[in-house]
Enzyme design. Sequence first.
Site, PDB file in Angstrom:
ATOM      1  N   GLU A 148       0.852  -1.191   0.000  1.00 24.55           N
ATOM      2  CA  GLU A 148       0.000   0.000   0.000  1.00 24.55           C
ATOM      3  C   GLU A 148       0.890   1.245   0.000  1.00 24.55           C
ATOM      4  O   GLU A 148       1.939   1.274   0.618  1.00 24.55           O
ATOM      5  CB  GLU A 148      -0.883  -0.002   1.257  1.00 24.55           C
ATOM      6  CG  GLU A 148      -1.802   1.203   1.361  1.00 24.55           C
ATOM      7  CD  GLU A 148      -2.625   1.216   2.642  1.00 24.55           C
ATOM      8  OE1 GLU A 148      -3.738   1.769   2.611  1.00 24.55           O
ATOM      9  OE2 GLU A 148      -2.155   0.685   3.674  1.00 24.55           O
TER      10      GLU A 148
ATOM     11  N   CYS B 210      -4.924  -3.382   2.667  1.00 32.96           N
ATOM     12  CA  CYS B 210      -4.676  -3.098   4.078  1.00 32.96           C
ATOM     13  C   CYS B 210      -5.897  -3.312   4.982  1.00 32.96           C
ATOM     14  O   CYS B 210      -6.264  -4.442   5.271  1.00 32.96           O
ATOM     15  CB  CYS B 210      -4.116  -1.687   4.216  1.00 32.96           C
ATOM     16  SG  CYS B 210      -3.268  -1.391   5.808  1.00 32.96           S
TER      17      CYS B 210
ATOM     18  N   LYS C   9      -9.389   1.459  -2.542  1.00 36.56           N
ATOM     19  CA  LYS C   9      -9.594   0.937  -1.193  1.00 36.56           C
ATOM     20  C   LYS C   9     -10.999   1.262  -0.700  1.00 36.56           C
ATOM     21  O   LYS C   9     -11.436   2.419  -0.742  1.00 36.56           O
ATOM     22  CB  LYS C   9      -8.544   1.527  -0.259  1.00 36.56           C
ATOM     23  CG  LYS C   9      -8.562   0.959   1.156  1.00 36.56           C
ATOM     24  CD  LYS C   9      -7.420   1.553   1.957  1.00 36.56           C
ATOM     25  CE  LYS C   9      -7.364   1.013   3.362  1.00 36.56           C
ATOM     26  NZ  LYS C   9      -6.230   1.605   4.128  1.00 36.56           N
TER      27      LYS C   9
END
Length: 293
Positions: free
Chosen positions: A43, A156, A115
């Site tokens: 990330e 993440c 994300k």
Amino acid sequence: MGVFTAAAVQMRAGTDPARNIEALRSGVVEAAGQGARYVQTPEMTGALQRDRTALFAMLKAEADDPVVAAASALAQEHGIHLHIGSTPIAVENGRIANRALLFGPDGSLLARYDKMHMFDVDLDGGESWRESSVYQPGADVVIADTDLAAIGIAICYDIRFPELFRRQAVAGAQVLTAPSAFTRQTGEAHWHVLQRARAIENGAFVIAAAQGGKHEDGRETYGHSLIVDPWGRILAEADHDEPAVIVAEIDTEAVAGVRGRVPNLANARPLGHVRRHPDGLQTVDDAAGGAAS
């Protein structure tokens, strides 16, 4: 599809995209030299920058972003699938997308994913994060069908939302991904168990390249990049927070084998409504086809 070598590049990205691109290039060259046909970076490969003004000053749209251009060129140069775990990309309304990008061996863009889950938390010791104040969350569940494997893409904090990975697995994903910049505090407590749990409950490989160490913007990340097999075994780990490259063999036939032995994806049933009773009596919702107990 079949057997291929996958690599996770552990980084310590800073605030300068140009230096991060050089670190990216170095990691990709090392991974490709070890025979990797799929290479994943963490990330925020392009920049880890907590200062909001400085972050916005460096932003580019995807078509103009230097990390995107460098990744495409590296994928083509080495004939690999290159998965940029994420990098900040300017989008409409003055917001930022925390965007993952997967490039094919010819340098073409195969998939993008923004994300979905924003890291809005207050941790011990005064550590606090509010991603939703800067980033625009994505909405789509993304699977990239490649000639290596069907790859589910996540980033993440998404790892804490098992329903996302279950959707990908049910739709056929054989490899799940969670490139991350996990904080040291949460990483020490939860990193390994979360990656292994997503692998076990979905009968899938999990590949998670990580940021590690003390970064220029003051944050500290956990490192410990992992590649986990569908039985939950750790195939490769960078057991520290220094920059590194780890590799492991991915055999997609193992996915079918594990799902055949423990067919929880096939055995799942629709759940009824939750009912609470003050006396503790449990009931099965009529809509689920059960009788009261």
